[in-house]
Design a protein around this motif. Structure first.
Motif, PDB file in Angstrom:
ATOM      1  N   LYS A 167       0.830  -1.198   0.000  1.00 41.15           N
ATOM      2  CA  LYS A 167       0.000   0.000   0.000  1.00 41.15           C
ATOM      3  C   LYS A 167       0.865   1.249   0.000  1.00 41.15           C
ATOM      4  CE  LYS A 167      -4.201   1.832   1.880  1.00 41.15           C
ATOM      5  NZ  LYS A 167      -5.332   1.626   2.736  1.00 41.15           N
ATOM      6  N   TRP A 168       0.544   2.180  -0.867  1.00 39.40           N
ATOM      7  CA  TRP A 168       1.135   3.506  -1.016  1.00 39.40           C
ATOM      8  C   TRP A 168       2.390   3.542  -1.890  1.00 39.40           C
ATOM      9  CZ3 TRP A 168      -2.748   6.225   0.329  1.00 39.40           C
ATOM     10  CH2 TRP A 168      -3.482   5.932   1.469  1.00 39.40           C
ATOM     11  N   ILE A 169       3.038   2.417  -2.129  1.00 34.58           N
ATOM     12  CA  ILE A 169       4.282   2.425  -2.909  1.00 34.58           C
ATOM     13  C   ILE A 169       4.052   3.029  -4.289  1.00 34.58           C
ATOM     14  CG2 ILE A 169       5.977   0.948  -4.070  1.00 34.58           C
ATOM     15  CD1 ILE A 169       6.684   1.036  -1.182  1.00 34.58           C
ATOM     16  N   GLY A 170       3.022   2.574  -4.980  1.00 36.81           N
ATOM     17  CA  GLY A 170       2.749   3.076  -6.331  1.00 36.81           C
ATOM     18  C   GLY A 170       2.500   4.577  -6.350  1.00 36.81           C
ATOM     19  N   LEU A 171       1.756   5.079  -5.369  1.00 36.12           N
ATOM     20  CA  LEU A 171       1.474   6.518  -5.318  1.00 36.12           C
ATOM     21  C   LEU A 171       2.722   7.334  -4.983  1.00 36.12           C
ATOM     22  CD1 LEU A 171      -2.038   6.793  -3.641  1.00 36.12           C
ATOM     23  CD2 LEU A 171      -1.383   7.454  -5.960  1.00 36.12           C
ATOM     24  N   ILE A 172       3.572   6.793  -4.143  1.00 33.69           N
ATOM     25  CA  ILE A 172       4.821   7.501  -3.828  1.00 33.69           C
ATOM     26  C   ILE A 172       5.673   7.607  -5.082  1.00 33.69           C
ATOM     27  CG2 ILE A 172       6.983   7.384  -2.523  1.00 33.69           C
ATOM     28  CD1 ILE A 172       5.300   5.987  -0.268  1.00 33.69           C
ATOM     29  N   ILE A 173       5.799   6.526  -5.806  1.00 33.15           N
ATOM     30  CA  ILE A 173       6.573   6.539  -7.059  1.00 33.15           C
ATOM     31  C   ILE A 173       5.928   7.501  -8.052  1.00 33.15           C
ATOM     32  CG2 ILE A 173       7.288   5.146  -9.044  1.00 33.15           C
ATOM     33  CD1 ILE A 173       7.585   2.793  -7.003  1.00 33.15           C
ATOM     34  N   HIS A 174       4.615   7.437  -8.175  1.00 29.93           N
ATOM     35  CA  HIS A 174       3.888   8.336  -9.094  1.00 29.93           C
ATOM     36  C   HIS A 174       4.162   9.799  -8.742  1.00 29.93           C
ATOM     37  CE1 HIS A 174       0.594   9.962 -11.506  1.00 29.93           C
ATOM     38  NE2 HIS A 174       0.272  10.669 -10.445  1.00 29.93           N
ATOM     39  N   THR A 175       4.142  10.110  -7.465  1.00 32.61           N
ATOM     40  CA  THR A 175       4.383  11.484  -7.005  1.00 32.61           C
ATOM     41  C   THR A 175       5.773  11.968  -7.403  1.00 32.61           C
ATOM     42  OG1 THR A 175       2.917  11.109  -5.127  1.00 32.61           O
ATOM     43  CG2 THR A 175       4.428  12.960  -4.955  1.00 32.61           C
ATOM     44  N   LEU A 176       6.751  11.076  -7.344  1.00 32.26           N
ATOM     45  CA  LEU A 176       8.136  11.468  -7.631  1.00 32.26           C
ATOM     46  C   LEU A 176       8.475  11.445  -9.117  1.00 32.26           C
ATOM     47  CD1 LEU A 176       9.897   9.716  -4.641  1.00 32.26           C
ATOM     48  CD2 LEU A 176       9.456  12.161  -4.941  1.00 32.26           C
ATOM     49  N   LEU A 177       7.577  10.952  -9.954  1.00 36.04           N
ATOM     50  CA  LEU A 177       7.837  10.960 -11.401  1.00 36.04           C
ATOM     51  C   LEU A 177       7.996  12.380 -11.940  1.00 36.04           C
ATOM     52  CD1 LEU A 177       5.571   8.128 -12.865  1.00 36.04           C
ATOM     53  CD2 LEU A 177       8.060   8.305 -13.037  1.00 36.04           C
ATOM     54  N   ASP A 178       7.344  13.345 -11.312  1.00 40.33           N
ATOM     55  CA  ASP A 178       7.417  14.742 -11.756  1.00 40.33           C
ATOM     56  C   ASP A 178       8.697  15.444 -11.325  1.00 40.33           C
ATOM     57  OD1 ASP A 178       4.932  14.537 -12.937  1.00 40.33           O
ATOM     58  OD2 ASP A 178       3.873  15.295 -11.184  1.00 40.33           O
ATOM     59  N   GLY A 179       9.472  14.814 -10.455  1.00 34.08           N
ATOM     60  CA  GLY A 179      10.712  15.424  -9.989  1.00 34.08           C
ATOM     61  C   GLY A 179      10.851  15.317  -8.486  1.00 34.08           C
ATOM     62  N   PRO A 180      11.976  15.782  -7.958  1.00 34.87           N
ATOM     63  CA  PRO A 180      12.248  15.681  -6.523  1.00 34.87           C
ATOM     64  C   PRO A 180      11.183  16.381  -5.680  1.00 34.87           C
ATOM     65  CG  PRO A 180      14.205  16.395  -7.711  1.00 34.87           C
ATOM     66  CD  PRO A 180      13.072  16.437  -8.679  1.00 34.87           C
ATOM     67  N   LYS A 181      10.899  15.779  -4.528  1.00 30.90           N
ATOM     68  CA  LYS A 181       9.921  16.353  -3.603  1.00 30.90           C
ATOM     69  C   LYS A 181      10.456  16.223  -2.183  1.00 30.90           C
ATOM     70  CE  LYS A 181       6.243  16.505  -6.559  1.00 30.90           C
ATOM     71  NZ  LYS A 181       6.960  16.257  -7.776  1.00 30.90           N
ATOM     72  N   ASP A 223      -3.945  10.784   3.036  1.00 30.62           N
ATOM     73  CA  ASP A 223      -4.430   9.652   3.834  1.00 30.62           C
ATOM     74  C   ASP A 223      -3.286   8.775   4.337  1.00 30.62           C
ATOM     75  OD1 ASP A 223      -7.035  10.464   3.479  1.00 30.62           O
ATOM     76  OD2 ASP A 223      -7.423   9.090   1.815  1.00 30.62           O
ATOM     77  N   LEU A 224      -2.119   8.987   3.821  1.00 34.18           N
ATOM     78  CA  LEU A 224      -0.932   8.227   4.217  1.00 34.18           C
ATOM     79  C   LEU A 224      -0.331   8.859   5.475  1.00 34.18           C
ATOM     80  CD1 LEU A 224       1.457   6.280   3.779  1.00 34.18           C
ATOM     81  CD2 LEU A 224       2.279   7.814   2.012  1.00 34.18           C
ATOM     82  N   SER A 225      -0.205   8.069   6.530  1.00 37.32           N
ATOM     83  CA  SER A 225       0.357   8.620   7.768  1.00 37.32           C
ATOM     84  C   SER A 225       1.847   8.903   7.577  1.00 37.32           C
ATOM     85  CB  SER A 225       0.165   7.647   8.934  1.00 37.32           C
ATOM     86  OG  SER A 225       1.049   6.542   8.812  1.00 37.32           O
ATOM     87  N   LYS A 226       2.346   9.839   8.342  1.00 39.92           N
ATOM     88  CA  LYS A 226       3.765  10.187   8.250  1.00 39.92           C
ATOM     89  C   LYS A 226       4.650   9.008   8.636  1.00 39.92           C
ATOM     90  CE  LYS A 226       3.143  15.119   8.865  1.00 39.92           C
ATOM     91  NZ  LYS A 226       3.435  16.311   9.656  1.00 39.92           N
ATOM     92  N   ARG A 227       4.207   8.218   9.594  1.00 37.59           N
ATOM     93  CA  ARG A 227       4.983   7.051  10.018  1.00 37.59           C
ATOM     94  C   ARG A 227       5.119   6.047   8.878  1.00 37.59           C
ATOM     95  NH1 ARG A 227       3.998   2.038  11.382  1.00 37.59           N
ATOM     96  NH2 ARG A 227       1.748   2.297  11.373  1.00 37.59           N
ATOM     97  N   VAL A 228       4.010   5.743   8.212  1.00 41.53           N
ATOM     98  CA  VAL A 228       4.043   4.782   7.109  1.00 41.53           C
ATOM     99  C   VAL A 228       4.814   5.366   5.927  1.00 41.53           C
ATOM    100  CG1 VAL A 228       2.651   3.468   5.459  1.00 41.53           C
ATOM    101  CG2 VAL A 228       1.946   3.602   7.856  1.00 41.53           C
ATOM    102  N   LEU A 229       4.644   6.652   5.652  1.00 40.37           N
ATOM    103  CA  LEU A 229       5.405   7.284   4.569  1.00 40.37           C
ATOM    104  C   LEU A 229       6.898   7.147   4.835  1.00 40.37           C
ATOM    105  CD1 LEU A 229       5.760   8.921   2.000  1.00 40.37           C
ATOM    106  CD2 LEU A 229       5.331  10.997   3.348  1.00 40.37           C
ATOM    107  N   ASN A 230       7.307   7.383   6.046  1.00 36.66           N
ATOM    108  CA  ASN A 230       8.707   7.249   6.407  1.00 36.66           C
ATOM    109  C   ASN A 230       9.194   5.809   6.192  1.00 36.66           C
ATOM    110  OD1 ASN A 230      11.085   8.516   7.428  1.00 36.66           O
ATOM    111  ND2 ASN A 230      10.781   7.348   9.311  1.00 36.66           N
ATOM    112  N   GLU A 231       8.384   4.832   6.579  1.00 37.38           N
ATOM    113  CA  GLU A 231       8.734   3.415   6.388  1.00 37.38           C
ATOM    114  C   GLU A 231       8.862   3.084   4.900  1.00 37.38           C
ATOM    115  OE1 GLU A 231       5.815   0.960   8.309  1.00 37.38           O
ATOM    116  OE2 GLU A 231       6.298   1.733  10.298  1.00 37.38           O
ATOM    117  N   ARG A 232       7.896   3.534   4.112  1.00 34.91           N
ATOM    118  CA  ARG A 232       7.906   3.220   2.674  1.00 34.91           C
ATOM    119  C   ARG A 232       9.095   3.892   1.976  1.00 34.91           C
ATOM    120  NH1 ARG A 232       5.113  -0.148   4.433  1.00 34.91           N
ATOM    121  NH2 ARG A 232       2.968  -0.603   3.848  1.00 34.91           N
ATOM    122  N   ILE A 233       9.388   5.131   2.342  1.00 35.54           N
ATOM    123  CA  ILE A 233      10.543   5.814   1.754  1.00 35.54           C
ATOM    124  C   ILE A 233      11.813   5.046   2.084  1.00 35.54           C
ATOM    125  CG2 ILE A 233      12.012   7.861   2.003  1.00 35.54           C
ATOM    126  CD1 ILE A 233       9.456   9.548   2.010  1.00 35.54           C
TER     127      ILE A 233
END
Length: 109
Positions: free
Chosen positions: A27-41, A52-62
């Protein structure tokens, strides 16, 4: 010989293929990759795009994506210090491979 062992011997790429599906299926991996396709964030920009993605999970996925060589973490030594995330070449190619899935989703879901 059990069935799984035989399958792995017959298909040396099966482990890699299975791992890739497990990774992009999280969950969320595809959206994170999609978000970064436009450039660094920055972390906050990624989080704003996927609220809807919690900061804790975002940190884990990154961290997972960094460990796989898909995301690059770049610390910018300005005041205040900034950290940006971008796709590596490997990550960009994965992102391009996911574009047809996005097109399918737009059409069928």
């Amino acid at each position: 010989m059990d069935e799984e062992k035989k399958r792995k011997e017959d298909c040396p790429l099966c482990d890699k293929i299975e791992y890739s599906y497990q990774l992009i299926g999280k969950k969320w991996i595809g959206l994170i990759i999609h978000t970064l396709l436009d450039g660094p964030k920055r972390f906050s920009e990624i989080h704003a795009y996927i609220p809807d993605l919690s900061k804790r999970v975002l940190n884990e996925r990154i961290k997972e994506l960094e460990d796989c060589g898909i995301i690059n973490r770049n610390v910018i030594p300005t005041r205040p210090i900034r950290t940006e995330y971008s796709l590596t070449i490997k990550g960009t190619e994965l992102g391009k491979a996911l574009v047809p899935v996005e097109q399918w989703a737009k059409k069928w879901l």
